[in-house]
Motif scaffolding. Structure first.
Motif, PDB file in Angstrom:
ATOM      1  N   GLU A  24      -8.691 -11.911  -5.604  1.00  0.00           N
ATOM      2  CA  GLU A  24      -9.852 -11.089  -5.921  1.00  0.00           C
ATOM      3  C   GLU A  24     -10.946 -12.035  -6.411  1.00  0.00           C
ATOM      4  OE1 GLU A  24      -9.245  -7.748  -8.408  1.00  0.00           O
ATOM      5  OE2 GLU A  24      -7.505  -6.994  -7.290  1.00  0.00           O
ATOM      6  N   GLY A  25     -11.791 -12.458  -5.483  1.00  0.00           N
ATOM      7  CA  GLY A  25     -12.805 -13.443  -5.826  1.00  0.00           C
ATOM      8  C   GLY A  25     -14.173 -13.031  -5.345  1.00  0.00           C
ATOM      9  N   GLY A  26     -15.156 -13.803  -5.756  1.00  0.00           N
ATOM     10  CA  GLY A  26     -16.513 -13.505  -5.333  1.00  0.00           C
ATOM     11  C   GLY A  26     -17.463 -14.618  -5.696  1.00  0.00           C
ATOM     12  N   GLY A  27     -18.623 -14.572  -5.080  1.00  0.00           N
ATOM     13  CA  GLY A  27     -19.660 -15.546  -5.373  1.00  0.00           C
ATOM     14  C   GLY A  27     -21.024 -14.891  -5.288  1.00  0.00           C
ATOM     15  N   ARG A  28     -21.929 -15.302  -6.171  1.00  0.00           N
ATOM     16  CA  ARG A  28     -23.279 -14.747  -6.182  1.00  0.00           C
ATOM     17  C   ARG A  28     -24.283 -15.862  -6.442  1.00  0.00           C
ATOM     18  NH1 ARG A  28     -22.688 -11.595 -10.089  1.00  0.00           N
ATOM     19  NH2 ARG A  28     -23.707 -12.733 -11.769  1.00  0.00           N
ATOM     20  N   ILE A  29     -25.329 -15.890  -5.643  1.00  0.00           N
ATOM     21  CA  ILE A  29     -26.411 -16.850  -5.868  1.00  0.00           C
ATOM     22  C   ILE A  29     -27.744 -16.114  -5.824  1.00  0.00           C
ATOM     23  CG2 ILE A  29     -25.205 -18.901  -5.035  1.00  0.00           C
ATOM     24  CD1 ILE A  29     -26.592 -18.569  -2.365  1.00  0.00           C
ATOM     25  N   VAL A  30     -28.647 -16.544  -6.693  1.00  0.00           N
ATOM     26  CA  VAL A  30     -30.022 -16.047  -6.727  1.00  0.00           C
ATOM     27  C   VAL A  30     -30.932 -17.260  -6.635  1.00  0.00           C
ATOM     28  CG1 VAL A  30     -31.754 -14.746  -8.017  1.00  0.00           C
ATOM     29  CG2 VAL A  30     -29.343 -14.074  -8.151  1.00  0.00           C
ATOM     30  N   LEU A  31     -31.876 -17.224  -5.705  1.00  0.00           N
ATOM     31  CA  LEU A  31     -32.752 -18.375  -5.483  1.00  0.00           C
ATOM     32  C   LEU A  31     -34.211 -17.930  -5.490  1.00  0.00           C
ATOM     33  CD1 LEU A  31     -30.285 -18.639  -2.948  1.00  0.00           C
ATOM     34  CD2 LEU A  31     -30.827 -20.952  -3.681  1.00  0.00           C
TER      35      LEU A  31
ATOM     36  N   GLY B 214     -38.161 -25.304   0.354  1.00  0.00           N
ATOM     37  CA  GLY B 214     -36.797 -24.794   0.240  1.00  0.00           C
ATOM     38  C   GLY B 214     -36.677 -23.734  -0.832  1.00  0.00           C
ATOM     39  N   ALA B 215     -35.719 -23.905  -1.727  1.00  0.00           N
ATOM     40  CA  ALA B 215     -35.464 -22.912  -2.767  1.00  0.00           C
ATOM     41  C   ALA B 215     -34.989 -23.603  -4.040  1.00  0.00           C
ATOM     42  CB  ALA B 215     -34.422 -21.900  -2.293  1.00  0.00           C
ATOM     43  N   ARG B 216     -35.117 -22.892  -5.156  1.00  0.00           N
ATOM     44  CA  ARG B 216     -34.631 -23.374  -6.448  1.00  0.00           C
ATOM     45  C   ARG B 216     -33.533 -22.437  -6.923  1.00  0.00           C
ATOM     46  NH1 ARG B 216     -35.844 -22.180 -11.730  1.00  0.00           N
ATOM     47  NH2 ARG B 216     -37.471 -20.731 -11.035  1.00  0.00           N
ATOM     48  N   ILE B 217     -32.454 -22.989  -7.419  1.00  0.00           N
ATOM     49  CA  ILE B 217     -31.317 -22.189  -7.863  1.00  0.00           C
ATOM     50  C   ILE B 217     -31.648 -21.529  -9.195  1.00  0.00           C
ATOM     51  CG2 ILE B 217     -28.877 -22.217  -8.483  1.00  0.00           C
ATOM     52  CD1 ILE B 217     -28.627 -24.780  -6.773  1.00  0.00           C
ATOM     53  N   VAL B 218     -31.568 -20.202  -9.230  1.00  0.00           N
ATOM     54  CA  VAL B 218     -31.829 -19.442 -10.445  1.00  0.00           C
ATOM     55  C   VAL B 218     -30.516 -19.047 -11.116  1.00  0.00           C
ATOM     56  CG1 VAL B 218     -32.820 -17.306 -11.386  1.00  0.00           C
ATOM     57  CG2 VAL B 218     -34.022 -18.561  -9.575  1.00  0.00           C
ATOM     58  N   GLU B 219     -29.545 -18.642 -10.303  1.00  0.00           N
ATOM     59  CA  GLU B 219     -28.276 -18.166 -10.852  1.00  0.00           C
ATOM     60  C   GLU B 219     -27.157 -18.450  -9.872  1.00  0.00           C
ATOM     61  OE1 GLU B 219     -26.099 -13.919 -12.019  1.00  0.00           O
ATOM     62  OE2 GLU B 219     -28.287 -14.001 -11.779  1.00  0.00           O
ATOM     63  N   VAL B 220     -26.014 -18.850 -10.405  1.00  0.00           N
ATOM     64  CA  VAL B 220     -24.810 -19.058  -9.603  1.00  0.00           C
ATOM     65  C   VAL B 220     -23.619 -18.475 -10.350  1.00  0.00           C
ATOM     66  CG1 VAL B 220     -23.225 -20.710  -8.544  1.00  0.00           C
ATOM     67  CG2 VAL B 220     -25.678 -21.179  -8.530  1.00  0.00           C
ATOM     68  N   PHE B 221     -22.856 -17.638  -9.668  1.00  0.00           N
ATOM     69  CA  PHE B 221     -21.609 -17.121 -10.213  1.00  0.00           C
ATOM     70  C   PHE B 221     -20.538 -17.289  -9.159  1.00  0.00           C
ATOM     71  CE2 PHE B 221     -18.500 -13.678 -10.184  1.00  0.00           C
ATOM     72  CZ  PHE B 221     -17.939 -13.812 -11.449  1.00  0.00           C
ATOM     73  N   GLN B 222     -19.367 -17.755  -9.568  1.00  0.00           N
ATOM     74  CA  GLN B 222     -18.278 -17.914  -8.615  1.00  0.00           C
ATOM     75  C   GLN B 222     -16.943 -17.653  -9.294  1.00  0.00           C
ATOM     76  OE1 GLN B 222     -18.804 -21.848  -7.036  1.00  0.00           O
ATOM     77  NE2 GLN B 222     -18.855 -22.818  -9.038  1.00  0.00           N
ATOM     78  N   ARG B 223     -16.102 -16.940  -8.585  1.00  0.00           N
ATOM     79  CA  ARG B 223     -14.766 -16.632  -9.093  1.00  0.00           C
ATOM     80  C   ARG B 223     -13.757 -16.972  -8.017  1.00  0.00           C
ATOM     81  NH1 ARG B 223     -13.957 -10.633 -10.982  1.00  0.00           N
ATOM     82  NH2 ARG B 223     -14.059 -10.272  -8.718  1.00  0.00           N
ATOM     83  N   SER B 224     -12.740 -17.721  -8.390  1.00  0.00           N
ATOM     84  CA  SER B 224     -11.726 -18.183  -7.435  1.00  0.00           C
ATOM     85  C   SER B 224     -11.154 -17.010  -6.644  1.00  0.00           C
ATOM     86  CB  SER B 224     -10.613 -18.894  -8.201  1.00  0.00           C
ATOM     87  OG  SER B 224      -9.643 -19.375  -7.322  1.00  0.00           O
ATOM     88  N   PRO B 225     -10.969 -17.200  -5.323  1.00  0.00           N
ATOM     89  CA  PRO B 225     -10.986 -18.461  -4.576  1.00  0.00           C
ATOM     90  C   PRO B 225     -12.334 -18.821  -3.946  1.00  0.00           C
ATOM     91  CG  PRO B 225     -10.137 -16.743  -3.166  1.00  0.00           C
ATOM     92  CD  PRO B 225     -10.424 -16.097  -4.484  1.00  0.00           C
ATOM     93  N   ILE B 226     -13.423 -18.141  -4.317  1.00  0.00           N
ATOM     94  CA  ILE B 226     -14.730 -18.438  -3.744  1.00  0.00           C
ATOM     95  C   ILE B 226     -15.419 -19.539  -4.549  1.00  0.00           C
ATOM     96  CG2 ILE B 226     -17.020 -17.519  -3.184  1.00  0.00           C
ATOM     97  CD1 ILE B 226     -14.793 -16.494  -1.393  1.00  0.00           C
TER      98      ILE B 226
END
Length: 302
Positions: free
Chosen positions: A35-42, A48-60
Motif C-alpha cells: 500500500e504505497g503512493g507518491g505525490r509531487i507538487v511543482l 522547467g519546474a521547482r519542487i514544492v512538495e514531495v511525499f512518498q510511501r514505500s514501495p513508491i
C-alpha cells in the motif's frame, strides 16, 4: 491401533479434503500486500519546474534526474517492489501549478502478476493549473495471464493549461509466448476541465471476455493498446497533426476530438511496435509544439 497402509498409485494423487478447502478459500487478502503512493507538487521555474512538495510511501519512490544546477524537467516514479500483485494499492499524484513545466514517467515497464481473486488497484491523479504544462508518459504496463487490475486515471485541467497523458497496456508476456485467457482488467479515465467532467472512458475485460478479444471487431491480433489524450491550445491544428501522422506509424492509430479534448487510440500486435510508434509520435509532436515536456522521456532510453 493398526497402522494404515501407505497410499499408492492414483489414490496417492488425490488431494485431501483439507487441502481442497485451503485451495478453494485462498485469497489475496491473507497475503502481505503493498500500500504505497507518491505525490509531487511543482511550481514554475525558468526552463522547467521547482519542487514544492514531495511525499512518498514505500514501495513508491520519486526521483528527479537532472544536471546539477538546472531546473527540474523530468520526474520518475519508481515501484521498488518490482511488480504489482493482487490486492496491492498504489497511488500517484502529480500537481503542476501555474507556469510549471514537467514530464513525468516511470523507471521501467510495470508488471502486474497473476492474482488469486483480488485486483490490484492503481489510482493516478493529475492536475494542471492555468498556464502549466504537464506530460504524463509512463512506460508500458504488462498484464500477466490471470492478472487482475483495476486502474483509474483522474485528470483535472484548468483553462489555459496544456496536458499530454498516456497509458498503454500489453496483454501477456511476448517473450514467453503468453496469451491472456483469463483475469480481469478495468482501465478507467475521468477528465475534468475547471471541475466539470468532459470525458469518461473505460476499457474492461473479464474472464469471459478474453476468448473473444481476437475477433476483428475487438482487438484482432493486437496485444498492445494505448490511449493518449491532449488538452491545450490550437486543437484543430493538433488534431490535424495526429491524423496526419497516423498513417505513417507502424500500428493502428486514430484520433478524434471530444469536448475540447483530443483522444488518440493506438494498437499493435507487439509492444515493440507500439513503443516505436509512440516514440515517433512524441518526437514529431515535440517539434510541432516547440519542445517543452511533450517529448520522449529520457528514462525511456535508459
Amino acid at each position: 491401533m493398526l497402522d494404515s497402509p501407505p497410499l499408492t498409485g492414483a489414490t496417492a494423487d488425490l488431494p485431501s479434503f483439507a487441502s481442497y478447502e485451503r485451495a478453494r478459500n485462498r485469497t489475496d487478502n491473507r497475503l502481505q500486500r503493498a500500500e504505497g503512493g507518491g505525490r509531487i507538487v511543482l511550481s514554475g521555474a525558468r526552463n522547467g519546474a521547482r519542487i514544492v512538495e514531495v511525499f512518498q510511501r514505500s514501495p513508491i519512490r520519486i526521483m528527479f534526474p537532472r544536471v546539477a544546477g538546472s531546473a527540474v524537467e523530468e520526474a520518475v516514479f519508481i515501484n521498488t517492489s518490482g511488480g504489482i500483485a493482487g490486492g496491492d494499492r498504489l497511488e500517484c499524484n502529480v500537481t503542476a501549478l501555474a507556469e510549471a513545466s514537467i514530464a513525468v514517467t516511470s523507471q521501467a515497464a510495470e508488471k502486474v502478476y497473476r492474482a488469486l481473486n483480488e485486483p490490484a488497484r492503481i489510482a493516478t491523479k493529475l492536475k494542471a493549473c492555468e498556464a502549466a504544462k504537464l506530460a504524463w508518459l509512463p512506460q508500458e504496463t504488462i498484464i500477466f495471464n490471470w492478472a487482475r487490475l483495476s486502474r483509474k486515471t483522474e485528470v483535472d485541467v484548468a483553462s489555459g493549461a496544456e496536458l499530454l497523458a498516456l497509458e498503454w497496456l500489453v496483454l501477456g508476456r511476448a517473450a514467453h509466448g503468453e496469451d491472456m485467457v483469463g483475469g480481469h482488467i478495468s482501465d478507467t479515465w475521468h477528465v475534468k476541465k475547471d471541475g466539470r467532467l468532459i470525458w469518461a472512458d473505460c476499457f474492461r475485460a473479464t474472464d469471459g471476455t478474453f476468448p473473444n478479444l481476437k475477433r476483428n471487431a475487438l482487438l484482432s491480433s493486437c496485444k498492445a493498446i494505448g490511449t493518449l489524450i491532449y488538452f491545450g491550445p490550437d486543437l484543430a491544428a493538433r488534431l490535424e497533426f495526429f491524423r496526419g501522422i497516423a498513417g505513417s506509424l507502424k500500428c493502428h492509430c486514430a484520433a478524434t476530438c471530444v469536448s475540447g479534448l483530443i483522444i488518440v487510440r493506438l494498437a499493435a500486435p507487439l509492444s515493440s511496435d507500439l513503443s516505436l510508434a509512440l516514440r515517433t509520435l512524441l518526437q514529431k509532436f515535440s517539434q510541432q509544439v516547440g519542445g517543452g515536456p511533450f517529448r520522449v522521456p529520457k528514462m525511456w532510453s535508459c
